[in-house]
Design an enzyme around this catalytic site. Sequence first.
Site, PDB file in Angstrom:
ATOM      1  N   ASP A   1       0.825  -1.209   0.000  1.00 25.43           N
ATOM      2  CA  ASP A   1       0.000   0.000   0.000  1.00 25.43           C
ATOM      3  C   ASP A   1       0.861   1.262   0.000  1.00 25.43           C
ATOM      4  O   ASP A   1       0.599   2.217  -0.724  1.00 25.43           O
ATOM      5  CB  ASP A   1      -0.916   0.026   1.225  1.00 25.43           C
ATOM      6  CG  ASP A   1      -2.071  -0.955   1.083  1.00 25.43           C
ATOM      7  OD1 ASP A   1      -2.654  -1.329   2.110  1.00 25.43           O
ATOM      8  OD2 ASP A   1      -2.382  -1.337  -0.054  1.00 25.43           O
TER       9      ASP A   1
ATOM     10  N   LYS B   1     -15.334  -1.195   6.050  1.00 30.22           N
ATOM     11  CA  LYS B   1     -14.758  -1.998   4.969  1.00 30.22           C
ATOM     12  C   LYS B   1     -14.610  -3.405   5.517  1.00 30.22           C
ATOM     13  O   LYS B   1     -13.799  -3.656   6.415  1.00 30.22           O
ATOM     14  CB  LYS B   1     -13.403  -1.434   4.549  1.00 30.22           C
ATOM     15  CG  LYS B   1     -12.781  -2.174   3.376  1.00 30.22           C
ATOM     16  CD  LYS B   1     -11.577  -1.418   2.839  1.00 30.22           C
ATOM     17  CE  LYS B   1     -11.074  -1.990   1.530  1.00 30.22           C
ATOM     18  NZ  LYS B   1     -10.557  -3.357   1.638  1.00 30.22           N
TER      19      LYS B   1
ATOM     20  N   CYS C   1      26.373 -17.351  -1.927  1.00 31.90           N
ATOM     21  CA  CYS C   1      25.001 -17.848  -1.996  1.00 31.90           C
ATOM     22  C   CYS C   1      24.856 -19.086  -1.115  1.00 31.90           C
ATOM     23  O   CYS C   1      25.630 -20.033  -1.259  1.00 31.90           O
ATOM     24  CB  CYS C   1      24.667 -18.186  -3.448  1.00 31.90           C
ATOM     25  SG  CYS C   1      23.080 -19.016  -3.627  1.00 31.90           S
TER      26      CYS C   1
ATOM     27  N   CYS D   1      24.244 -22.246  -3.598  1.00 38.58           N
ATOM     28  CA  CYS D   1      25.188 -22.782  -4.578  1.00 38.58           C
ATOM     29  C   CYS D   1      26.615 -22.316  -4.311  1.00 38.58           C
ATOM     30  O   CYS D   1      27.530 -22.664  -5.059  1.00 38.58           O
ATOM     31  CB  CYS D   1      24.771 -22.391  -5.997  1.00 38.58           C
ATOM     32  SG  CYS D   1      25.037 -20.652  -6.376  1.00 38.58           S
TER      33      CYS D   1
HETATM   34  S1  IVH Z   1     -17.159  -0.736  -2.511  1.00 38.82           S
HETATM   35  C1  IVH Z   1     -16.268   0.160  -6.928  1.00 38.82           C
HETATM   36  N1  IVH Z   1     -17.638  -1.152   0.019  1.00 38.82           N
HETATM   37  O1  IVH Z   1     -12.799  -3.821  -0.598  1.00 38.82           O
HETATM   38  C2  IVH Z   1     -16.048  -0.068  -5.474  1.00 38.82           C
HETATM   39  N2  IVH Z   1     -15.927  -2.440  -1.017  1.00 38.82           N
HETATM   40  O2  IVH Z   1     -10.395  -2.661  -1.818  1.00 38.82           O
HETATM   41  C3  IVH Z   1     -16.611  -1.345  -5.022  1.00 38.82           C
HETATM   42  N3  IVH Z   1     -14.890  -4.079   0.460  1.00 38.82           N
HETATM   43  O3  IVH Z   1     -13.034  -5.379  -3.717  1.00 38.82           O
HETATM   44  C4  IVH Z   1     -16.234  -1.675  -3.652  1.00 38.82           C
HETATM   45  N4  IVH Z   1     -16.099  -3.622   2.234  1.00 38.82           N
HETATM   46  O4  IVH Z   1     -14.039  -6.577  -1.713  1.00 38.82           O
HETATM   47  C5  IVH Z   1     -16.885  -1.497  -1.033  1.00 38.82           C
HETATM   48  N5  IVH Z   1     -18.209  -1.474   2.234  1.00 38.82           N
HETATM   49  C6  IVH Z   1     -17.470  -1.798   1.186  1.00 38.82           C
HETATM   50  C7  IVH Z   1     -16.488  -2.797   1.250  1.00 38.82           C
HETATM   51  C8  IVH Z   1     -15.728  -3.086   0.128  1.00 38.82           C
HETATM   52  C9  IVH Z   1     -15.141  -4.387   1.744  1.00 38.82           C
HETATM   53  C10 IVH Z   1     -13.848  -4.713  -0.342  1.00 38.82           C
HETATM   54  C11 IVH Z   1     -14.308  -5.204  -1.703  1.00 38.82           C
HETATM   55  C12 IVH Z   1     -13.415  -4.520  -2.696  1.00 38.82           C
HETATM   56  C13 IVH Z   1     -12.262  -4.130  -1.849  1.00 38.82           C
HETATM   57  C14 IVH Z   1     -11.579  -2.926  -2.442  1.00 38.82           C
END
Ligand code: IVH
Length: 710
Positions: free
Chosen positions: A52, A133, A434, A437
């Site tokens: 990231d 998330k 190494c 090797c």
């Molecule tokens: S929106 C176009 N909402 O995070 C955007 N994603 O890093 C669609 N994920 O592939 C994703 N919780 O698997 C969205 N509340 C949430 C989420 C979420 C988990 C995951 C999802 C996505 C990934 C992206």
Amino acid sequence: MVKQSPHHHIAVDALSQAQAQQELAYLADVLAQANADYHTKDAPDLSDADYDTLKRRNADIEAAFPNLMRADSPTHQVGAPVADGFGKVRHEVRMLSLSNAFEDRDVEDFVKGIRKYLGLGDDAPLALTAEPKIDGLSLSLRYENGVLVQAATRGDGETGENVTVNARTISDIPATIEGAPDILEVRGEVYMSHADFEALNQRQTAAGGKTFANPRNAAAGSLRQLDAEITRARPLRFFAYAWGAISAPLSDTQSGAIDRLAQLGFQTNPLTLRFETAQEMIAHYHSIETQRADLGYDIDGVVYKVDNLDYQRRLGFRSTTPRWAIAHKFPAELAWTHLEAIDIQVGRTGALSPVARLTPVTVGGVVVSNATLHNEDYIAGRDSKGAPIREGRDIRVGDFVQVYRAGDVIPKIKDVDLSKRPKDSETFRFPTTCPECASSAVREEGDAVRRCTGGMICPAQAVEKLKHLVSRAAFDIDGLGAKQVEQFYQDGWIKEPADIYQLQDRYGRGLQQLKNREGWGEKSASALFQAIEDKREMALRRLIFGLGIRHVGEAAAGLLAQTYGSWAQFEAAATAAQDETSDAYTDLLNIDGIGAVMASSLIAAFANPQERASIDRLVAQLTVLDAEKRATDSPVAGKTVVFTGTLEKLTRAEAKAQAETLGAKVSGSVSAKTDLLVAGPGAGSKAKKAADLGIETIDEDGWLSLIGQG
Ligand code: IVH
């Protein structure tokens, strides 16, 4: 393996063009390697957090130096390819990932950026939703006339796995829904609760089966079972948070659409709220963070989405992420433990990677016993420029160290507690030969990594090269994975790539037969031979990538294949380019996306007699398919467009993004290279210059109708 990037200590806005260019080249390489490792290795070298960080640095530099954006930019790549065993499903609407925010500042910038893009003043209302998330795996559910007809995993975003039968066993997923549009793809996250995860692992232990490292792995492993009855026995859940293809809109807002999904019978997350300012969103993030431990399921951040769907449409997408959403990640997890040993692993390109063997410790719910130590400088407490890291503290066997983890990939060592250092501890001496090797291991100038010089004679390099060759993004031979390659290599049956294609001739019959070996039977042996035969015809880009030449990742291989078209042309060019005064060399460097470092690595591979002979033996076994020329169906693909004057229906950023999505290059100034000028009211000198040069000039409406939005 995290090398320090050449200029990582310089703030993005202080980088020179040349430094930015070098660093983008470096990041493209490291991130491409990490992407490849992600699906070819069980334990990627780069942690999610490092990945990231690097990806963010790359995005920041690209934003500051848009002219330096590379054709193989990591921004254009996502996810892992499809696994074998399930049918493939092409998503009608791509499944995207999210860009990340780590600091409150990033969230404020995100909101500001949206206002700017949409041309909204500071006082114009702009609402966003904020929701957890979920740390699971995403799933797309297709309903036709209210009936669930297909469930597909994300896969690489374009093509996923068909897991319909498995999805039908999940009770949160309705088999039929009433009152929905005729076509509705509901998207969301499959996950497992903490309680169900613990219980599952206990049952697995009792039954002598394998346990899962975390709920996300358990959810993924449970959904992707070829026997759906196993999935049925696993307590999976599903939260709906988005949609894909749809025959009629659900609502005109994100929050309204989520309410509709809830009415249709889907679980939606109760912590989803709508806000008007970044401050409120951030406050909700911190509130969710404090509730995190009590939610009963894993979350790894908060997702913000623009509420107004018309705004979402206007904002659109970058290559793999929407502009209208962002994930605000929680900080990574930490723990202290003892460093018992430092082992050195040798990779495909000879890199010596130090791995920390740790007294097992739980970090964020996962037991960790290995961590990456990056490279010798990292262990010594300095970066690749010699500047101190950890205030110069080195890391020694016997030390008490802080482990850092984000996601379930290999964790890293963050710090060391000198007060607990044993009296008799010794500075770690990084090997200069190494361990596999015994060839000398050297560190070239500018390289953070020490590398084995054994080349083809080094068994570790040879076997890693073979694993790379058979990996999914390269030759993708069914039934011939990393494990099998390792076994065949140890037995001497496959020593180099060409041997794969002689396996049947040598070991298909007679005394030493494959089917007589442990783990192989008549059926599996003949299936393997067939799978190998199926891959005698090989796409040029896969072959170039499969060779495993340092710095030549998937994207670069694609560019080379596109440029040269055939193996014969490519091989001739790579050979002729040894002469740096040749046209071949200039042409190679002129490819947009191929830099000097990559070129010299490619040239060196073809100039090395052993390596070249091995490549030739492989190619002799293959029919290499010529590269198909890329379809250019957009009216502006490949053209250079300039926008000038006032645009009334679009903001400048929006117009630029549209043009780029359609394959055009957007430039700030008119020159002989300009193909099209889009001029709004007040266009001045640029319009005049275009007229002088005879360049086609259209207005904003002309532009919109040209791209089919008029
Ligand atoms: S929106 C176009 N909402 O995070 C955007 N994603 O890093 C669609 N994920 O592939 C994703 N919780 O698997 C969205 N509340 C949430 C989420 C979420 C988990 C995951 C999802 C996505 C990934 C992206």
